[in-house]
Design a protein around this motif. Structure first.
Motif, mmCIF file in Angstrom:
data_model
loop_
_atom_site.group_PDB
_atom_site.id
_atom_site.type_symbol
_atom_site.label_atom_id
_atom_site.label_comp_id
_atom_site.label_asym_id
_atom_site.label_seq_id
_atom_site.Cartn_x
_atom_site.Cartn_y
_atom_site.Cartn_z
ATOM 1 N N ILE A 75 -1.506 -38.845 -3.703
ATOM 2 C CA ILE A 75 -1.414 -37.876 -4.805
ATOM 3 C C ILE A 75 -1.688 -38.589 -6.124
ATOM 4 O O ILE A 75 -1.431 -39.800 -6.234
ATOM 5 N N ASP A 76 -2.194 -37.868 -7.121
ATOM 6 C CA ASP A 76 -2.479 -38.543 -8.389
ATOM 7 C C ASP A 76 -1.173 -38.785 -9.157
ATOM 8 O O ASP A 76 -0.204 -38.027 -9.006
ATOM 9 N N PRO A 77 -1.135 -39.824 -9.990
ATOM 10 C CA PRO A 77 0.104 -40.220 -10.677
ATOM 11 C C PRO A 77 0.690 -39.136 -11.587
ATOM 12 O O PRO A 77 1.899 -39.026 -11.715
ATOM 13 N N GLU A 78 -0.174 -38.314 -12.203
ATOM 14 C CA GLU A 78 0.335 -37.272 -13.102
ATOM 15 C C GLU A 78 1.125 -36.227 -12.308
ATOM 16 O O GLU A 78 2.238 -35.852 -12.683
ATOM 17 N N THR A 79 0.534 -35.767 -11.199
ATOM 18 C CA THR A 79 1.240 -34.783 -10.365
ATOM 19 C C THR A 79 2.513 -35.390 -9.800
ATOM 20 O O THR A 79 3.565 -34.741 -9.730
ATOM 21 N N ALA A 80 2.417 -36.662 -9.403
ATOM 22 C CA ALA A 80 3.589 -37.351 -8.842
ATOM 23 C C ALA A 80 4.733 -37.373 -9.853
ATOM 24 O O ALA A 80 5.870 -37.032 -9.525
ATOM 25 N N SER A 115 -1.728 -33.325 -2.083
ATOM 26 C CA SER A 115 -1.826 -32.258 -3.088
ATOM 27 C C SER A 115 -1.913 -30.886 -2.405
ATOM 28 O O SER A 115 -1.882 -29.853 -3.065
ATOM 29 N N GLN A 116 -2.026 -30.881 -1.087
ATOM 30 C CA GLN A 116 -2.089 -29.623 -0.337
ATOM 31 C C GLN A 116 -0.699 -28.975 -0.294
ATOM 32 O O GLN A 116 0.311 -29.633 -0.549
#
Ligand SMILES: Nc1ncnc2c1ncn2[C@@H]1O[C@H](COP(=O)(O)OP(=O)(O)OP(=O)(O)O)[C@@H](O)[C@H]1O
Ligand SMILES: Cc1cn([C@H]2C[C@H](O)[C@@H](COP(=O)(O)O)O2)c(=O)[nH]c1=O
Length: 193
Positions: free
Chosen positions: A130-135, A175-176
């Protein structure tokens, strides 16, 4: 067989780990930091914004040594499937990032080197990508690790670990929606079990 779940804070490891308990009721489910007093010391350090990064590394590593001797090795000796929510790669990736501004030249290699004489590598590591921002958003940014700039460094370290031992890692798109992430993880596990 030892399976670890790895990924950034908020990638969904614990959500997957909890659901896998229904799929593999006979497996041993464990995690790092553990719930031992070593794990309690780690939790105190996580809450301390001014914790010394090297002292923190050794707290996590002490928790790992105890986890190995008390839980992991006995379960593997009994022939159990062990599924751990975080394991040694978390140290390589996270403390590798925390020590980036220290006097240690290559922190990831250093952290690996102190584990190498005693640890037991996972047979399979499922990396929830997952990308760091979403994390950071998903994790709620509640502690010093759950910040996107720091998680970006952690992500780079994970990528280095994946590149070094691609045969041990499988990557799942985290991200799913949760249901699809779980389906993908189950497929990967069923393929090796
Ligand atoms: N696939 C997903 N899509 C959207 N939200 C998710 C997904 N998986 C988990 N979440 C949500 O994101 C938050 C973090 O999930 P979870 O605790 O499972 O992550 P984690 O990787 O274990 O985090 P940490 O390492 O910080 O403990 C929770 O609120 C959870 O409900
Ligand atoms: C095992 C381990 C964990 N961390 C970090 C990662 C998280 O921010 C916290 C706690 O983990 P949790 O999955 O959110 O419960 O600790 C770390 O820096 N190094 C490690 O070895």
């Amino acid at each position: 067989m030892l399976v670890s779940l790895e990924g950034l804070d908020g990638s969904g490891k614990t959500t997957v780990w909890e659901s896998l308990k229904e799929t593999y009721p006979e497996a041993v489910f464990t995690r790092e930091p553990t719930e031992s007093w070593y794990g309690d010391a780690v939790s105190r350090s996580i809450s301390a914004d001014d914790a010394d990064p090297l002292a923190e590394l050794f707290l996590y590593t002490a928790d790992h040594a105890d986890h190995l001797s008390r839980v992991i090795r006995p379960a593997l000796a009994d022939g159990d499937l062990v599924i751990s929510d975080r394991y040694s790669d978390s140290r390589y990736a996270y403390q590798g990032a925390t020590l980036a501004d220290s006097t240690i030249d290559d922190p990831v290699a250093y952290v690996q080197s102190i584990h190498e004489p005693f640890t037991r590598s996972p047979d399979l590591t499922i990396y929830l990508d997952i990308d760091p921002e979403t994390a950071a958003e998903r994790s709620g940014k509640t502690n010093k690790f759950e910040q996107s700039a720091y998680l970006k460094r952690v992500q780079q370290n994970y990528q280095r670990l994946i590149d070094a031992t691609p045969g041990r890692f499988v990557q799942v798109d985290a991200s799913q929606p949760p249901k699809q992430v779980l389906t993908d993880v189950r497929e990967q596990l069923d393929a090796v079990l």
